[in-house]
Design an enzyme around this catalytic site. Sequence first.
Site, PDB file in Angstrom:
ATOM      1  N   ASP A  52       0.829  -1.213   0.000  1.00 61.06           N
ATOM      2  CA  ASP A  52       0.000   0.000   0.000  1.00 61.06           C
ATOM      3  C   ASP A  52       0.863   1.263   0.000  1.00 61.06           C
ATOM      4  OD1 ASP A  52      -2.360   1.443   0.098  1.00 61.06           O
ATOM      5  OD2 ASP A  52      -3.192   0.294   1.771  1.00 61.06           O
TER       6      ASP A  52
ATOM      7  N   ASP B 282     -10.646   1.664  -3.906  1.00 58.33           N
ATOM      8  CA  ASP B 282     -11.164   1.178  -2.621  1.00 58.33           C
ATOM      9  C   ASP B 282     -12.672   0.992  -2.651  1.00 58.33           C
ATOM     10  OD1 ASP B 282      -8.918   0.751  -1.209  1.00 58.33           O
ATOM     11  OD2 ASP B 282      -8.983   2.611  -0.067  1.00 58.33           O
TER      12      ASP B 282
END
Length: 714
Positions: A446, A512
């Site tokens: 990430d 997301d």
Amino acid sequence: MGSPSSGPAHLSNGGVSLLLTPDRWGLPALVHWGAALADDDVPGLLATDVAAVLNSSLDAPRSFPVVADRHHGWSGTPAVQWEVGGATGGPLHHIGTTTDATTARFELADGELALVTVDYRLDSAGVLHARASIENRSTDGELAVGALRLLLPLPARAREILDFTGKWTGERRPQRRLVGDGTWSRASRRGRPGHDSAFLVLAGTPGFAFRTGEIWACHLAWSGNQEQFVERLPEGAGVHSAVIGAGELLDLVEVRLAPGERYDSPEVLFAWSDQGIDGVTDRFHRSVRSRPEHPSPPRPLVLNTWEAVYFDHDLDRLTELAKRAADVGVERFVLDDGWFRGRRGDTAGLGDWFVDETVWPGGLRELSDRVHELGMQFGLWFEPEMVNPNSDLARAHPQWLLGELPDLGWRHQFALDLSQPEVVAYLLDRIDRIVTDCRVDFIKWDHNRDLHASLHSRTGASGVHEHTLALYRLLDELAARHPALEVESCASGGARADLGILAHTQRVWASDTNDPVERHMIQRWTATLLPPELVGSHVGPAEAHTTHRTAVLPFRLVTALFGHAGIEWDLLSCDPHELEALARWARLYRELRPLLHGGRTVRADDVDEGALLHGVVDPDRKHAVYAWVRTDTSATAHTPRVALPGLDPRRRYRVRIRPETGPASRHQVADPAWLTEAEQGVVLSGRVLTRDGVPLPLLNPGQAMLLELTAADD
Ligand code: DGJ
């Protein structure tokens, strides 16, 4: 590489040609980029390549050399900018060309100071890979690189630009405008491409669409600061109308080369097609799939724990989740954020890459072993480039931070300076050990903030350029130590989804949001460059966590099928019907993935704004699957014939509705009659299906169904 040449260079491959010829200074200048040229086209193009001498302009015709800059009368964005000893670089002279049927290398020099090299390679998919480099040839002075851009010409009929913008949970939103005089420049100074990344810039004939139009497209394979642009000057670019190009965006003093050192630009990929956006997509997908580093099939079905448990880690609960996952057919179980020391929320812990003994008293290996015993791979989340000030790492090594000002926290975190070897050594050691000790098969990597630091002599911090290269090296070193390890590039969703990072990773997390309405649009446009097997796509719960919109399961299932599929849902909260539906869908994914991950992506144009028809057709055009999707209500009361693109007009196809994703509710009394028969399987000609189309049902908003076509004439 081919043989030395002093004349024109003609590269031809995959139905595309690139033609260059020496201009009046002897510099290689661009004559043609586009449709494949027949041998007798070349003399004609060369004979007509000298432009008019214009009013109030240079006294000689203009050309458009590969290193266009002011020294040769180019007043647009320069291809090359550098300085040495306080003076800008001088004019470049051609010193050599080496070329063969598909590659060319041009060498240009400014006396004894600098050597610039431009490399082109046209691959079998017709995608042009362009790179440039500059080397400091001086014996004493430092050479500062301002920019090294790859530029190609556009004809006057390329009158419209399509590129992308976006935001968190809304990546790759298309935007269109007309080409006008001036520069349409998309820059990222975010230290990553960003949610609003231009991603891919397409210039095309007016109204170009998925199935129609001629298009010239450009992508920069780079994960740091960057610019992509289309530019038109009133005087044109030689005999061409405008220019499309890209390059890394460098800070003022970011790249300073000592004598003998070289700067290599990232690769810029250019694709031309006269078959609309799908034609460009087809070239990019074939090109990307031909890379030696392309991940091998089959792409395992994933369950990612983020939305199921967030930071609330508990071995028993996660073990139960893993059992459910295995039961429905998951092949890779990924433990997201929250497993390492101090990480009970997003305010602390980043940087402390040690398993948190308070949450995992027996270590992570227990869970990993159970996951492996259940027949799944084990994946783990990291955010290696980042650090929370509230972490042991930041307290012990404040000088390891990249140098953002203290009040520029973002999700309570800062970036580490990867140009410092000790920082990389620490990360490598920690990740390596955890991958080994916990038997990690997959990393979700990430990157949750923009980088605002710049090169700073006072703090010694490095810039984004060095950071990006160090990241690539770190990923490569991990791959060397763990050849079977796969890595996903995630950046608050899809803020780092480019072919630069994908040369070092195997998957991107596109966004997301698992809301199928949003996801459908994000995937549709992400797929313009990236084949679906590289793009993670997960089924979420009925109420999307990011938008709080509710969607029925069939719609969510169909959406997630068209990517590297997975689940982002607390399976312990699912009822038996939902689990059974997921298991059916998982079997369907396994059955269809050779097609989904190896076929041609196709999208229909002529549907109303609330509808989408997209599909994948296998290379032999014997097998295809299409999603018929309604994201919103329609203005009309019916759906006229919809073409199913990409089929072989000479074949006949058995059409059937795949029931595994569940029923799609209708906004009508009865389906078109042919579709009722399709439940058993109806045979229709490819010509009717692809050219004329078939009437499809008017679905309610938030519904999707799957059609499968199999050649019936073999
Ligand atoms: C942002 C990612 O995009 C999410 O999927 C999740 O991994 C969180 N970070 C975890 O902090």
